[in-house]
Enzyme design. Structure first.
Site, PDB file in Angstrom:
ATOM      1  N   CYS A   1      -1.133 -38.925 -32.202  1.00 47.88           N
ATOM      2  CA  CYS A   1      -1.948 -37.771 -32.438  1.00 47.88           C
ATOM      3  C   CYS A   1      -2.881 -37.758 -33.558  1.00 47.88           C
ATOM      4  CB  CYS A   1      -0.873 -36.708 -32.393  1.00 47.88           C
ATOM      5  SG  CYS A   1       0.152 -36.630 -31.141  1.00 47.88           S
TER       6      CYS A   1
ATOM      7  N   ASN B   1       0.425 -29.159 -27.275  1.00 45.20           N
ATOM      8  CA  ASN B   1      -0.381 -30.307 -28.048  1.00 45.20           C
ATOM      9  C   ASN B   1      -1.128 -31.240 -27.291  1.00 45.20           C
ATOM     10  OD1 ASN B   1       0.168 -32.849 -29.448  1.00 45.20           O
ATOM     11  ND2 ASN B   1       2.215 -32.940 -29.854  1.00 45.20           N
TER      12      ASN B   1
ATOM     13  N   HIS C   1      -3.129 -30.786 -36.942  1.00 45.45           N
ATOM     14  CA  HIS C   1      -2.658 -31.141 -35.666  1.00 45.45           C
ATOM     15  C   HIS C   1      -1.611 -30.122 -34.850  1.00 45.45           C
ATOM     16  CE1 HIS C   1      -1.326 -33.226 -32.171  1.00 45.45           C
ATOM     17  NE2 HIS C   1       0.026 -33.616 -32.523  1.00 45.45           N
TER      18      HIS C   1
END
Ligand code: UT7
Length: 306
Positions: free
Chosen positions: A115, A264, A234
């Protein structure tokens, strides 16, 4: 401390059409809209029919169009992803082909930092455009549905598919980075065939590392939070975002939150959010701090002018 002179030429994104709601998921595993929303802030996520390559290409094309960029000026393509359907050729290499870039010399490669991938890729590209590269296309793309186990309620409720892109060149704006990693927590989040995660431990790591990363990139560059107009983190869990908002005593309106729509999307979450932010702030250049964390562990923050 890493500091480079760049210009963000343009940004782009591609969001797949198909929506998967929490109610849809509650028909697949033992969960509920109420549990998912209160524990994560997620309402919906997108499911792509497109391949990782198509998602990456469409986001890249959007950035090219929005910036009115001559595609043949692009001589560096870096793609952050952990969900490509095949190990080689790289997605970046195939994006070059799909965009029909006819430069005499182009460097293309993929980068795996989970990520944190986009923040890492942006630093690599920022460093390379200081040399003799002209324009870099940096893409964060993820088809998480390639690796999600839709029988595992601990993970399948979290993730979605998307792609975001940014074109940069050497310029006059300072861009600051703090990227870091630690190799002794590797089993907390892994993707072999499918994704496995110790959610609680990942959560604890995230709430600790995010405010530290924000402070580190500011301190190393003699900046303060007051000099930052906006923060784009994020998007992993709204509770993680609210935790660092509280720790750093931030104004929630200064932090981008779109996890409700997309879940996500790993390496895509930051560039998608940047592009959404840019759509809403087209005529003003702002100091934006981006911050990410992910498997490895990896984490990083950057301050850019967009
Ligand atoms: O990009 C980085 C990647 N990942 C992350 O950032 C994830 C970070 N972690 C998280 O966001 C959270 O830890 C989760 C959302 C994954 C889980 O939330 P939590 O508040 O940490 O829940 P938990 O894992 O402690 O589970 C609490 C309970 C458990 O039941 P018991 O043991 O208390 O009876 C779970 O079995 O909730 C249960 N549970 C669920 N219940 C309904 C776990 N998943 C679900 C579900 N629906 N989908």
């Amino acid at each position: 401390m890493s500091k480079y002179k760049t210009k963000v030429v343009s940004t782009g994104r591609f969001i797949p059409d198909k929506i998967l709601t929490n109610d849809d998921l509650s028909k697949m595993v033992d969960t509920s809209d109420e549990w998912i929303y209160t524990r994560t802030g997620i309402k919906t996520r997108r499911i792509a029919d497109e391949s990782v390559l198509e998602l990456a290409y469409l986001a890249g094309l959007d950035a090219i169009k929005k910036g009115n960029v001559d595609k043949n000026d692009i001589d560096l393509i870096v793609v952050a992803t952990i969900t490509a359907e095949q190990k080689t050729p790289s997605i970046a290499n195939m994006v070059q082909k799909k965009l029909e870039i006819e430069n005499t010399q182009v460097m293309t490669f993929d980068l795996n930092a989970a990520c944190t991938g986009f923040v890492y890729a942006l630093e690599v590209a920022s460093a390379l455009v200081q040399t003799n590269f002209n324009k870099a296309l940096v893409i964060g793309v993820e088809k998480m549905t390639n690796v999600v186990d839709f029988t595992d309620r601990n993970t399948c409720i979290l993730f979605g598919d998307a792609a975001g892109a940014m074109i940069i060149e050497k310029g006059n704006d300072d861009i600051f980075f703090y990227n870091d990693s630690k190799g002794d927590l590797t089993d907390l989040l892994t993707v072999d065939d499918k994704i496995h995660m110790d959610g609680r431990k990942v959560y604890q790591f995230a709430v600790d590392i995010i405010p530290k990363s924000i402070n580190r990139v500011l301190e190393e560059n003699n900046l303060t939070l007051d000099e930052i107009d906006y923060i784009i983190p994020h998007q992993a869990n709204v509770r993680i975002i609210d935790s660092f908002i509280k720790t750093l005593n931030l104004d929630r309106d200064k932090v981008l939150i779109n996890i409700d729509k997309y879940g996500n999307t790993s390496a895509a979450s930051i560039p998608v959010a940047i592009d959404e932010y840019k759509d809403d702030n087209a005529n003003s250049v702002k100091n934006v701090l981006i911050v990410g964390f992910g498997g490895g562990f990896t984490w990083g923050a950057a301050i850019i002018k967009i």
